[in-house]
Enzyme design. Structure first.
Site, PDB file in Angstrom:
ATOM      1  N   GLU A 157      -4.701 -13.382  17.143  1.00  0.00           N
ATOM      2  CA  GLU A 157      -4.912 -11.997  16.732  1.00  0.00           C
ATOM      3  C   GLU A 157      -5.871 -11.283  17.688  1.00  0.00           C
ATOM      4  OE1 GLU A 157      -4.048 -11.986  11.986  1.00  0.00           O
ATOM      5  OE2 GLU A 157      -6.086 -12.508  12.576  1.00  0.00           O
ATOM      6  N   GLU A 235       2.369 -15.306  10.756  1.00  0.00           N
ATOM      7  CA  GLU A 235       1.643 -15.442   9.494  1.00  0.00           C
ATOM      8  C   GLU A 235       2.275 -14.489   8.492  1.00  0.00           C
ATOM      9  OE1 GLU A 235      -2.580 -15.001   9.665  1.00  0.00           O
ATOM     10  OE2 GLU A 235      -2.828 -16.444  11.304  1.00  0.00           O
TER      11      GLU A 235
END
Length: 588
Positions: A157, A235
C-alpha cells in the site's frame, strides 16, 4: 513444466489460473493450529493462502534473526503445500496489518535521521541485510523450484504513503538480488493517487485493496493498466478490526460480502482479507492515529470467515457456496482435534507491587535525562522513570515532553494521575507534602502506529524530558520493562493497594483445551499463561475476554500471571468456553 507467469492473465503451467486465496498470518496463530486453519481454507475451495512477513518479529534486535517455532515461515509454507495450497508471499519490510509499527523493527528509530520507506541509504542497507537472511528461508520454495510460492509483493500500500519510485525500484532490485524469481505485484487502494503513487507497472502487476464496489474499482484498475492484464483484489476486506475504546465489535454484512465476492470472481482473482485473523499475542498490536490514538485490541478476529479461535462462521459457509459454483469443492477430514472448555473461577494466590520486585525484573540505567525505549534497546512493554524531586512545595508546572503513550505519575509510590494521548504534555500541578519526595513515571507503549504519517514519530516512553516547575528534571534511574521475564517476579515482596502489581494464579486441569480468560473488575494490563503473553486487557473494552489456545496449557498445574497497571485488581479470574469480543453492531 512448472511455470507461473503474468501477461494478459495469470498462467500456471501455461494454463489460465484464477487465484481464490485467503489471508492467514502465521505469526497470529499458534503453529500447532497452522494445519487446521490451512485445511479449512482448502475445504472452502480456495487454492492459495496469502501471508505477510513481519520484519520486527524475524529481526527483533538488529542483527538477531528468528525463524523457528511460531516464526518458522518455511514450515508454514511447506504445510500449505502439503494441504494443497499455493502461496502468495508479502515480505515487504512494511506490512501495516494492524501490527506493531506496521512490521517495521523499532530499532530503525535509533537513527535520528531515519526516513522510513524512502530511498534513504541506511534504510535500504538494513533491508538488504534482512532480505539476505529472509529469502534464504524461502527461495527454494518458489514454484519453479518445486515449492508453492507463485507471487510475491513489493512493499505494501505504498501509494497511500509516498510516491518515491526510486525506492520501489530499489526494493524490487533488492528482492531479485536476494534470489526472488517469482512474478511481483503491488497492492494499493483504488482511490485518489494511490495506484499512481504505489505502482511500478514495468516491474510488478498492480492490484487493488478494497471491500466494496468491486465492479467499479475493477473498471478503474482496467483503465490504469491500459492493456489487458489480470484483475485482482489483493485484499478483499470482509470485516474490520477493533480498537480499545470502540463501543462495539465490528462486523459486516454477509449478504453484501457474498455479492462482492461473486462480482470479483466473475472478472478476476481474489485474496480474502482476512480468512482467519488470529490474535495479537503479547504487545504486538498496532495502532492508528487520526484525531486520536486508537490502539488495536488483542483479538484480530476481524469478523473473518474463521473466528479468532478458528471456528467456521456463517460467512464461511456462504463464501464456500459461492466458490463451489466455479470450482469443485474438496472433501477430507480435518487432521487436528480442537476442543473448547471453561475451567471456571480461579482465586489469586500471590500478589506483589511492581515497585517491590522491579529490581528482580529490570536492570536500572542511570542517566541525567530520560531515555526513550528505543534508546535503551527496548521494543515494547513498559518503562519506568524514577527521580528525587526534593522537599515539600507546590509544583505549578509539571509536564511530560514528547511522551508516548500512557503515563502513570507517582509521588512516593502513590498514584497521582494517569495521562493518555492528548493529555500528555499538558501542564499540571502537584502538591508535594513529604519532607523529601520521589517522582516515578510508568509509561506504556500501547502499540506503535502502523499506518500513515505518524509512523515517523513512534518513539515510546519519554523522549525529551520532564518539566518540574519550569525546568527539566535531571538525575534519573530508568527501568526498562519489556515484561518478557515475568518468571523473575519475586512474589515474596509487599503489595500496596493502588499500585501496579503482579498477581499469580494456579489453574489445575486434567485436559487441555482452548479457553477464554475474563478478569472481572480488573483495570488494565496483560496476562501470561505458563510464560506465554496472551495479550492485553482493558476495562475500556470492547473486548471482554482473552483467547488462550490449548497449546499454551498443560495437564496439571498452570501458572497464570496478571500484570495490572492502574491499581484496579480483583481476586478472581474466570475461564470460559466462549469468547466475548464486545457488543456487536452490524450493518446487516
Amino acid at each position: 513444466m512448472t511455470t507461473f507467469s503474468i501477461t494478459d492473465d495469470f498462467y500456471l503451467d501455461e494454463a489460465p489460473f484464477k487465484f481464490i486465496s485467503g489471508s492467514i498470518h502465521y505469526f497470529r496463530v499458534v503453529p500447532e493450529y497452522w494445519r487446521d486453519r490451512l485445511e479449512k481454507l482448502r475445504l472452502m475451495g480456495c487454492n492459495t493462502v496469502e501471508t505477510y512477513v513481519p520484519w520486527n518479529m524475524h529481526e527483533p534486535q538488529e542483527g538477531t534473526y528468528c525463524f523457528d517455532g511460531g516464526l518458522d515461515l518455511r514450515r508454514f509454507i511447506q504445510t500449505a503445500q502439503e494441504v494443497g495450497l499455493y502461496v502468495i508471499l508479502r515480505p515487504a519490510p512494511y506490512i501495516c496489518a494492524e501490527w506493531e509499527f506496521g512490521g517495521l523493527p523499532y530499532w530503525l528509530l535509533q537513527d535520528p535521521q531515519m526516513k522510513l520507506r524512502f530511498d534513504y541509504p541506511p534504510f535500504m542497507e538494513k533491508i538488504d541485510r534482512y532480505f539476505s537472511h529472509l529469502f534464504l528461508q524461502v527461495n527454494d520454495l518458489q514454484y519453479t523450484q518445486g515449492g508453492p510460492i507463485l507471487m510475491m509483493q513489493v512493499e505494501n500500500e505504498y501509494g497511500g504513503y509516498a510516491n518515491d519510485k526510486d525506492y520501489l525500484r530499489k526494493m524490487t532490485a533488492a528482492m531479485r538480488t536476494a534470489g526472488v524469481k517469482t512474478p511481483l505485484v503491488t497492492s494499493d487502494g483504488p482511490w485518489h493517487d494511490m495506484l499512481e503513487n504505489g505502482s511500478i507497472q514495468d516491474l510488478a502487476l498492480a492490484t487493488i485493496n478494497c471491500g466494496s464496489n468491486i465492479n467499479g474499482h475493477f473498471e478503474r484498475l482496467k483503465a490504469f493498466h491500459g492493456v489487458k492484464k489480470p484483475l485482482m483484489v489483493m485484499e478483499f476486506w470482509i470485516g474490520w478490526f477493533d480498537a480499545w475504546g470502540d463501543d462495539h465489535h465490528h462486523t459486516t454484512s454477509t449478504t453484501d460480502a457474498v455479492k462482492e465476492l461473486t462480482d470479483c470472481l466473475a472478472q478476476g482473482s481474489v485474496n480474502i482479507y482476512m480468512f482467519h485473523g488470529g490474535t495479537n499475542f503479547g504487545f504486538m498490536n498496532g495502532a492508528n492515529y487520526y484525531e486520536r490514538l486508537a490502539p488495536d485490541v488483542t483479538s484480530y478476529d476481524y469478523d473473518a470467515l474463521l473466528t479468532e479461535w478458528g471456528e467456521p462462521t456463517e460467512k464461511y459457509q456462504a463464501f464456500r457456496d459461492v466458490i463451489g459454483q466455479i470450482v469443485p469443492l474438496p472433501d477430507f477430514p480435518l487432521s487436528t482435534t480442537i476442543k473448547r472448555k471453561g475451567y471456571g473461577t480461579v482465586t489469586v494466590q500471590d500478589r506483589v507491587s511492581l515497585f517491590a520486585t522491579i529490581d528482580t525484573i529490570s536492570q536500572p540505567i542511570a542517566s541525567n535525562y530520560p531515555l526513550s525505549m528505543e534508546q535503551v534497546n527496548q521494543a515494547t512493554g513498559y518503562i519506568y522513570y524514577h527521580s528525587a524531586i526534593g522537599p515539600a512545595r507546590k509544583i505549578e508546572d509539571y509536564r511530560l515532553i514528547h511522551c508516548m503513550d500512557r503515563a502513570h505519575t507517582f509521588i512516593n509510590d502513590e498514584l497521582i494521575r494517569i495521562d493518555y494521548d492528548h493529555d500528555l504534555g499538558k501542564t499540571n500541578q502537584i502538591d508535594l507534602t513529604a519532607a523529601e519526595n520521589e517522582l516515578g513515571i510508568l509509561v506504556e507503549n500501547m502499540g506503535r502506529v502502523n499506518y500513515s504519517v505518524h509512523m515517523n514519530h513512534q518513539y515510546k516512553g519519554i523522549k525529551d524530558g520532564v518539566i518540574v516547575n519550569g525546568a527539566f528534571q535531571s538525575e534519573w534511574m530508568i527501568y526498562p520493562l519489556p515484561m518478557d521475564n515475568v518468571a523473575d517476579v519475586d512474589f515474596s515482596g509487599d503489595w500496596q493497594a493502588g499500585q501496579p502489581s503482579f498477581s499469580r494464579f494456579a489453574l489445575t486441569i486434567e485436559e487441555t483445551a482452548d479457553t477464554f480468560i475474563e478478569l472481572p473488575g480488573w483495570g488494565k494490563g496483560f496476562v501470561t499463561v505458563n510464560g506465554h503473553n496472551i495479550g492485553r486487557f482493558w476495562q475500556e473494552g470492547p473486548q471482554k475476554r482473552g483467547y488462550v489456545p490449548a497449546p499454551f496449557l498443560k495437564e496439571g498445574a498452570n501458572e497464570i500471571i496478571v500484570f495490572e497497571s492502574d491499581g484496579i485488581v480483583g481476586d478472581t479470574i474466570i475461564f470460559h468456553d466462549q469468547a466475548d469480543l464486545g457488543p456487536i453492531q452490524s450493518n446487516q
